[in-house]
Structure formats: C-alpha cells, structure tokens
Design a protein around this motif. Structure first.
Motif, PDB file in Angstrom:
ATOM      1  N   GLN A 138      19.280  -2.459  59.587  1.00 50.19           N
ATOM      2  CA  GLN A 138      19.612  -1.146  59.612  1.00 50.19           C
ATOM      3  C   GLN A 138      18.447  -0.002  60.339  1.00 50.19           C
ATOM      4  N   LYS A 139      17.260  -0.993  59.991  1.00 50.77           N
ATOM      5  CA  LYS A 139      15.961  -0.016  60.442  1.00 50.77           C
ATOM      6  C   LYS A 139      15.533  -0.521  61.587  1.00 50.77           C
ATOM      7  N   LYS A 140      16.234  -1.516  62.176  1.00 53.96           N
ATOM      8  CA  LYS A 140      15.924  -2.236  63.621  1.00 53.96           C
ATOM      9  C   LYS A 140      14.713  -3.157  63.589  1.00 53.96           C
ATOM     10  N   ASN A 141      14.233  -3.632  62.276  1.00 59.45           N
ATOM     11  CA  ASN A 141      13.143  -4.379  61.938  1.00 59.45           C
ATOM     12  C   ASN A 141      13.468  -5.826  62.216  1.00 59.45           C
ATOM     13  N   SER A 142      13.061  -6.446  63.145  1.00 58.14           N
ATOM     14  CA  SER A 142      13.286  -7.769  63.789  1.00 58.14           C
ATOM     15  C   SER A 142      11.923  -8.525  63.346  1.00 58.14           C
ATOM     16  N   ARG A 143      11.160  -8.418  62.088  1.00 57.73           N
ATOM     17  CA  ARG A 143      10.214  -9.207  62.110  1.00 57.73           C
ATOM     18  C   ARG A 143      10.358 -10.611  61.332  1.00 57.73           C
ATOM     19  N   ILE A 144      11.643 -11.017  60.888  1.00 55.24           N
ATOM     20  CA  ILE A 144      12.088 -12.189  60.306  1.00 55.24           C
ATOM     21  C   ILE A 144      12.787 -12.752  61.797  1.00 55.24           C
ATOM     22  N   ALA A 145      12.467 -13.766  62.246  1.00 54.93           N
ATOM     23  CA  ALA A 145      13.305 -14.307  63.143  1.00 54.93           C
ATOM     24  C   ALA A 145      14.415 -15.297  62.970  1.00 54.93           C
ATOM     25  N   SER A 146      14.109 -16.068  61.834  1.00 60.95           N
ATOM     26  CA  SER A 146      15.165 -16.968  61.231  1.00 60.95           C
ATOM     27  C   SER A 146      15.112 -16.819  59.581  1.00 60.95           C
ATOM     28  N   ALA A 147      15.947 -17.374  58.980  1.00 61.75           N
ATOM     29  CA  ALA A 147      16.050 -17.324  57.649  1.00 61.75           C
ATOM     30  C   ALA A 147      16.563 -18.638  57.108  1.00 61.75           C
ATOM     31  N   THR A 148      15.969 -19.051  55.981  1.00 60.64           N
ATOM     32  CA  THR A 148      16.394 -20.317  55.270  1.00 60.64           C
ATOM     33  C   THR A 148      16.581 -20.216  53.981  1.00 60.64           C
ATOM     34  N   PHE A 149      17.744 -19.998  53.451  1.00 58.41           N
ATOM     35  CA  PHE A 149      17.984 -20.012  51.850  1.00 58.41           C
ATOM     36  C   PHE A 149      18.286 -21.169  51.027  1.00 58.41           C
ATOM     37  N   LEU A 150      17.487 -21.449  50.022  1.00 62.14           N
ATOM     38  CA  LEU A 150      17.542 -22.653  49.286  1.00 62.14           C
ATOM     39  C   LEU A 150      18.265 -22.136  47.850  1.00 62.14           C
ATOM     40  N   THR A 151      19.488 -22.696  47.772  1.00 63.53           N
ATOM     41  CA  THR A 151      20.281 -22.559  46.491  1.00 63.53           C
ATOM     42  C   THR A 151      20.289 -21.315  46.030  1.00 63.53           C
ATOM     43  N   THR A 152      20.806 -20.410  47.051  1.00 70.24           N
ATOM     44  CA  THR A 152      20.556 -18.917  47.232  1.00 70.24           C
ATOM     45  C   THR A 152      22.100 -18.418  47.177  1.00 70.24           C
ATOM     46  N   GLN A 153      22.405 -17.526  46.123  1.00 71.86           N
ATOM     47  CA  GLN A 153      23.486 -16.859  45.929  1.00 71.86           C
ATOM     48  C   GLN A 153      23.515 -15.355  46.626  1.00 71.86           C
ATOM     49  N   VAL A 154      24.549 -15.063  47.417  1.00 65.17           N
ATOM     50  CA  VAL A 154      24.784 -13.593  47.858  1.00 65.17           C
ATOM     51  C   VAL A 154      26.063 -13.149  47.655  1.00 65.17           C
ATOM     52  N   ASP A 155      26.758 -14.073  47.174  1.00 64.34           N
ATOM     53  CA  ASP A 155      28.032 -13.790  46.413  1.00 64.34           C
ATOM     54  C   ASP A 155      28.296 -14.413  45.153  1.00 64.34           C
ATOM     55  N   PHE A 156      28.466 -13.624  44.089  1.00 66.29           N
ATOM     56  CA  PHE A 156      28.607 -14.159  42.650  1.00 66.29           C
ATOM     57  C   PHE A 156      30.018 -14.275  42.259  1.00 66.29           C
ATOM     58  N   THR A 157      30.829 -14.561  42.974  1.00 72.77           N
ATOM     59  CA  THR A 157      32.147 -14.584  42.292  1.00 72.77           C
ATOM     60  C   THR A 157      32.062 -15.943  41.785  1.00 72.77           C
ATOM     61  N   HIS A 158      31.592 -17.005  42.121  1.00 71.75           N
ATOM     62  CA  HIS A 158      31.502 -18.255  41.496  1.00 71.75           C
ATOM     63  C   HIS A 158      30.163 -18.677  40.923  1.00 71.75           C
ATOM     64  N   ALA A 159      29.438 -17.747  40.245  1.00 70.94           N
ATOM     65  CA  ALA A 159      28.214 -17.856  40.004  1.00 70.94           C
ATOM     66  C   ALA A 159      27.885 -18.947  38.782  1.00 70.94           C
ATOM     67  N   GLY A 160      28.662 -19.437  38.064  1.00 69.12           N
ATOM     68  CA  GLY A 160      28.742 -20.445  37.291  1.00 69.12           C
ATOM     69  C   GLY A 160      28.379 -20.001  35.768  1.00 69.12           C
ATOM     70  N   ASP A 161      27.646 -20.974  34.694  1.00 68.31           N
ATOM     71  CA  ASP A 161      27.577 -20.428  33.592  1.00 68.31           C
ATOM     72  C   ASP A 161      26.832 -19.165  33.083  1.00 68.31           C
ATOM     73  N   LEU A 162      25.796 -18.970  34.212  1.00 66.15           N
ATOM     74  CA  LEU A 162      24.898 -17.789  33.916  1.00 66.15           C
ATOM     75  C   LEU A 162      25.794 -16.510  33.787  1.00 66.15           C
ATOM     76  N   LYS A 163      27.056 -16.530  34.369  1.00 65.35           N
ATOM     77  CA  LYS A 163      27.933 -15.426  34.282  1.00 65.35           C
ATOM     78  C   LYS A 163      28.091 -15.043  32.692  1.00 65.35           C
ATOM     79  N   VAL A 164      28.182 -16.012  31.831  1.00 62.82           N
ATOM     80  CA  VAL A 164      28.664 -16.038  30.578  1.00 62.82           C
ATOM     81  C   VAL A 164      27.692 -14.783  29.789  1.00 62.82           C
ATOM     82  N   PHE A 165      26.450 -14.743  30.402  1.00 64.63           N
ATOM     83  CA  PHE A 165      25.632 -13.726  29.425  1.00 64.63           C
ATOM     84  C   PHE A 165      25.622 -12.224  30.205  1.00 64.63           C
ATOM     85  N   VAL A 166      26.683 -12.386  31.241  1.00 62.99           N
ATOM     86  CA  VAL A 166      26.667 -11.110  31.741  1.00 62.99           C
ATOM     87  C   VAL A 166      28.141 -10.237  31.889  1.00 62.99           C
ATOM     88  N   ASP A 167      28.089  -9.214  30.895  1.00 62.10           N
ATOM     89  CA  ASP A 167      29.054  -8.299  30.940  1.00 62.10           C
ATOM     90  C   ASP A 167      28.558  -6.867  30.673  1.00 62.10           C
TER      91      ASP A 167
END
Length: 619
Positions: A371-400
């Motif tokens: 949004q800020k037109k900042n292009s300092r990061i040219a490529s991104a690698t995500f290792l075991t990263t969630q950006v959608d938490f619909t199927h986030a596993g058993d840790l969701k048990v602790f979150v309500d």
C-alpha cells in the motif's frame, strides 16, 4: 498356585497358557531394601511438594486466571450431555464399550488356558492400533499387562468415538473436546504408572526401588528449576551452551532496537549474491533453531552458497515491552532490519525469509508495504507459515473469546505471558511424545535424559509481550483477519492480494503447528506467483534438513489451487532436502554476484559477536 498333581501323581500347570517363570522378574527379592528406598523416594517427593508449595505460600505464584481444567470440564460436559440426554443413546454407548470389554476378557481367559498365545488376533489388530508406549513384550505376553493394555486402548478409542459421533456440537467445541479427550487418555495410560508398567515394575524390583529414589529427586529438582511449576527436562542441559556448541556461525550484531538485534554473518565465499538475504524467525522461539550447529545450520549453509545473510534476533520480552504490539514488531523489527541491510550493503532490495509466526508478520508487513509502494523486499519465502488460520490445528483449542480474555487479564497484570505457558501448550500438542515418555523415563525409571540439541532449543522458551501476543491471537487464530483482508496495521486495512512479488511457500507434511492444509490454503491468497513446496517430517525437522543427510523428501507440483489432497496426489516427489531447490529458486530471481561483504560494511560498527546478547536471556 501354578502347578497341581493329578490322580496319577503327575504334575502339570493349572493354567497351561501361563508360565510361572514369567513373573520371576516381578517378585521382590529384598523387601527391606525396597522399603528403605520407598521411604527415600517419599522423602524426595516431600521435597518436591515443598518446592511447589513454597512460592505459592510466599505469594510469588498466584492462581492462574485461565484455568484449563474449568474449560476441560465445561467442554466435555457438552459431549456427556448429548449421550445421557437420551436413554437409547446411553444404552448404545454402554453396549459398545461393554461388548469390547467382554471380548478382551474372553481373550484373557483363553490366554490363561493356553488357547491364546498373547499375540494379537485378527479382531484385536483391527481395533487396537500399534502404540510405541506398549512396545515391551510383556504388554502382549503377560496376561495382567495384556489385559490393562487392551482395556486402555479400547476405552480410549471409545471415548474418542463418543466425541466424533456426538451431534449438535459446533466445530470449535468438537475440536476442543477431541483434544481434551486425547490429553486425558494420554495421561491415564497404564504405561504412566509404576505398578502398571512392566518395564518400570521390573526396574523397581531389580533395583529395589533405587529408580524411584532417583526419579523423585529429579522431580523435586525440576519443580525447583521451574520456580514452583514443573519444568520437565527433555535433555541434559549441561551439555549445551549458546556460542560454545550452538549458534556458532561467525558474524556480528550490527544494529539493535528495543525489540531485536540484527546479525550479519561473515562471508565464506569470495563472491556473494548481490541481493542480500534477511531472515525473520519466530519470536515464540529463539532464532538459533536455524543455527543449531555447523552440521545442521541453515544459516551457515546459506552463507556457504554465497548469500549475505542477515537474521533478526528477537528480544525476550519482559514488563518493559508490554505495549510493543504487532506494528512495533513490524517497524522496530522488519523495517529496522531492512534499513540496517541497506546501510551495511548499499542494497535496497532483499530476499526475505519468514519462519512460522515470523512469516505471518512478514506477510502482513509485505501487504502494508504494498500500500505504501515500498518495494524493498523483492522475493519472500515462507517456512511453515500460516496466513489463513481456518485449519490452524490443535493450537486453536486454546483460542476462543473466553480464554483470550482470561489470558489478556493475566498478561496485562505483569506485561507478558510467561514462556513456560507457551512451552506447555506446545508440548501438549504432542503429549504422547513430549510429556509422558519423559515423565516415565525421568521420574519412574530414574534415568537422566540424553543430550539432544533440538530438545535443548525447545526448552529454551521465550516470554510473549502482552500487546503483541494479544494482537496475534485475536487477529490470526480467533478472527482470521489477515486472510479476510480485514487486518488493520498502522492505520491501514491490509490485503494479501496486494503482494505481487514471487513467493516460495514451504509446508511440512506432519506439521502439528502449521498444518500443510492450512499453509496450502494460504497460498491462494497472495496476489503474485506462488511456488508451493511440501517437505517430509514436521514443523522443525522438516525445515532443518541439511542436504548431506539425505533425509526425508519434498514434493513440487502445479499451482496451489483447489484441494490440498488433490495437489498432493499430482505432485512430484523428490529425494532429499528442499534447501537446494529453494536456493535455485532464489538464484533464478537474481543471480548477479559481487565481492564478499564484511559485516557492517563501512557504515556500521559491530556491537557484539554473533549470536548476540538478546538470545542469551533465559526465562
């Protein structure tokens, strides 16, 4: 009596299927020595009780605001209510269990009579899965222990079935109920008690109880180490030290903010890729998982491939960092590191890697940058990263809402969530591997755990700053705002679709923290090209997998669209580590090289040697 004499004067076994010699290892040989050691074990248990009570009597430990037992009872009562509300359903549940018990009792009688060898018959292997907790032969051959094993496994399976078949439960309640049932049944396993575990029983008899003396001494020491709470030891911590035999890749801390140190590593090649590499690890653990030792170090491997590597080493927060929120970690973490990279190398653009929650923060930062037109990061690698938490596993048990509100109240009182609470939560996700085997080995068998660098790192927990952790739980696990395009960051409503740069998205097949289905689903949310790669093993071992070990495998395929299961069926399996595949991907984006760079360049002076000072702070 095991033998009897018939009317012809011949002696035979009263129970043909039972060998009296099989119980010799369970017969006490020296009752006096055993009694003395029981007394010593009880004395050590008393010391453990004192270590637990002392801090509470002094007011150093108060009652926890969030009581997991209350939530457990509340959740499981909803399952119970379904089954007892209708007499027909109650009868069905009881019949299912008792019919299984009758079959077990029949097999036990047959084993005594010699008609059943103790090896599993077809009907048993169909219903009772293999379980390494019951690997000892006497769990099958000894009628007493075989009976306990079968009763336990059948009851555990029955309890799990009651949860799965209970109607009228919302998805979150069913998930919590299944998790809690798994925790309860894991705790009640006969393998966890001295008198019902054949290995522990034999060890107790053979050593006249010396194992229990040593175990209770260790138990008291672990409660003392936890300041009144049990700090279960998984490894011999005396064998490891950061900077001595862990986190050894040469480098310098070239910048420091209130939330992080930025480390630049010494080059090991004459030329390096022109575009530097910035790694953003999770703050829930310490960064040196990527630099355990020279043989396992992803950081060192990247340096050896010609990357100029910078790593963010997050602070272990305390009450001073209570108000440092998600935006603070973006500005004083990632943005601060990007500025540091530019000062040290003169390069404005970088390749970035985000691991776990570090990747989630990186994704949010990229959306804000777009949004800020900042292009300092040219490529991104995500290792075991969630950006959608619909199927986030058993840790969701602790979150309500109820649990988060209780946690926020607790955190706001001191400014942070204690690291032991997070460590316990993560261990509970794999209780049958990370809790109960160590309880049995340490406290019942009296054996010191073996040295293991990965488990040392796992025990080196960090605190969670109040504002940052609350924001993460609410916006990711509870409301999933990042995936919905509703996350607000620094006054902007951000969208992952605005991220147009190339993305390498790595999931691990057996991940219990960031399940591969969850990572796969997140791939479709980015606005640019995404290479989804799946690797074998779990959240840590799948990532930390040096190529020379030739362990596991990884899968590559087409676009990450549709269903995860369909993608996997069509994916190509490749032997070995994903590391070279990723490096080739990064080089394909920009393979220009320049002379190797020294840490800090001409603009920055070294503050400290790697791995820095923030990483040394222990909870």
């Amino acid at each position: 009596m095991a033998e009897k004499t018939d009317d012809k004067g011949q002696t035979g076994q009263e129970f043909p299927g039972f060998d009296p010699k099989s119980v010799e290892a369970y017969v006490v040989k020296d009752p006096q020595a055993l009694a003395m050691n029981f007394a010593r074990a009880l004395e050590n248990l008393g010391k453990a009780a004192s270590e637990w009570l002392g801090p509470r009597e002094r007011g150093e430990i108060g009652d926890s605001v969030a009581d997991p037992m209350t939530d457990l009872v509340k959740t499981l009562s909803k399952v119970t209510e379904y089954w007892i509300s209708d007499p027909k359903r109650t009868l069905e549940a009881q019949t299912l269990l008792f019919s299984s018990y009758i079959g077990i009792w029949t097999r036990t009688l047959n084993q005594f009579s010699g008609q059943y060898s103790g090896q599993p018959v077809a009907s048993e292997t169909d219903t009772l899965p293999k379980d390494k907790r019951f690997a000892d032969d006497d769990w099958m051959k000894n009628p007493f222990f075989a009976l306990l094993r079968q009763l336990y496994l059948v009851t555990a399976s029955w309890a799990d079935k009651l949860v799965n078949e209970a109607e009228g439960l919302d998805e979150h309640t069913r998930h919590k109920a299944a998790f809690y049932v798994k925790q309860v049944t894991a705790a009640l396993s006969p393998a966890n008690f001295a008198l019902t575990n054949p290995e522990v029983y034999r060890e107790t008899v053979a050593s006249n109880g010396a194992n229990l003396v040593a175990g209770m001494k260790m138990f008291a020491e672990d409660i003392a180490a936890g300041g009144g709470d049990l700090r279960l030891r998984h490894t011999d911590a005396t064998k490891f030290a950061i900077g001595r035999n862990m986190a050894l890749t040469p480098g310098k801390v070239v910048a420091q903010s209130e939330v992080c140190e930025v480390i630049q590593y010494e080059p090991s090649t004459e030329t390096v890729l022109k575009r530097p590499l910035l790694i953003c690890p999770p703050w829930i653990n310490k960064f040196y998982i990527l630099d355990l030792n020279p043989q396992k170090s992803f950081i060192k491997w990247c340096v050896d491939q010609g990357h100029t590597v910078f790593v963010i080493s997050w602070v272990n927060p305390d009450e001073r960092h209570a108000k440092k929120d998600w935006e603070s970690y973006m500005r004083e973490g990632i943005d601060f590191a990007l500025t540091t990279v530019e000062k040290a190398t003169g390069e404005r653009q970088v390749n970035a890697i985000g691991y776990c929650v570090g990747g989630t923060l990186l994704a949010a930062t990229l959306a804000y940058h777009a949004q800020k037109k900042n292009s300092r990061i040219a490529s991104a690698t995500f290792l075991t990263t969630q950006v959608d938490f619909t199927h986030a596993g058993d840790l969701k048990v602790f979150v309500d809402e109820e649990q988060i509100a209780a946690m926020e109240k607790q955190m706001n009182a001191v400014g942070y969530l204690d690291g032991s609470k997070m460590a316990t939560a993560f261990n509970m996700l794999r209780a049958s591997e990370l809790i109960w085997p160590y309880v049995v080995s340490n406290y019942l068998k009296g054996k010191e755990p073996m040295p293991f660098d990965l488990l040392y790192w796992n025990s080196d927990s960090t605190r969670m700053g109040a504002a940052n952790h609350a924001y993460y739980l609410r916006n990711c696990y509870l409301n999933n705002t990042l995936s919905k395009g509703e996350m607000k960051l620094a006054g902007k409503t951000i969208s992952l679709k605005d991220i147009k740069i190339p993305v390498y998205n790595l999931a691990t097949r057996e991940d219990h923290i960031a399940p591969p289905k969850s990572v796969f689903l997140g791939s479709s949310l980015f606005g640019g090209p995404v290479d989804f790669v799946l690797t074998g093993s779990g959240h840590i071992a799948g990532v930390v997998n040096p190529p020379d070990k030739q362990k596991y495998q990884y899968w590559t395929g087409g676009k990450a669209e549709g269903q995860y299961e369909d993608w996997l069926r069509g994916a190509e399996e490749n032997r070995g580590s994903w590391w070279p595949h990723w490096h080739a991907w990064a080089e394909a984006k920009d393979d220009e090289r320049v002379p190797a760079r020294k840490p800090g360049g001409k603009a920055l002076n070294a503050i400290a040697d790697a791995p820095g000072t923030y990483v040394l702070e222990r909870v």
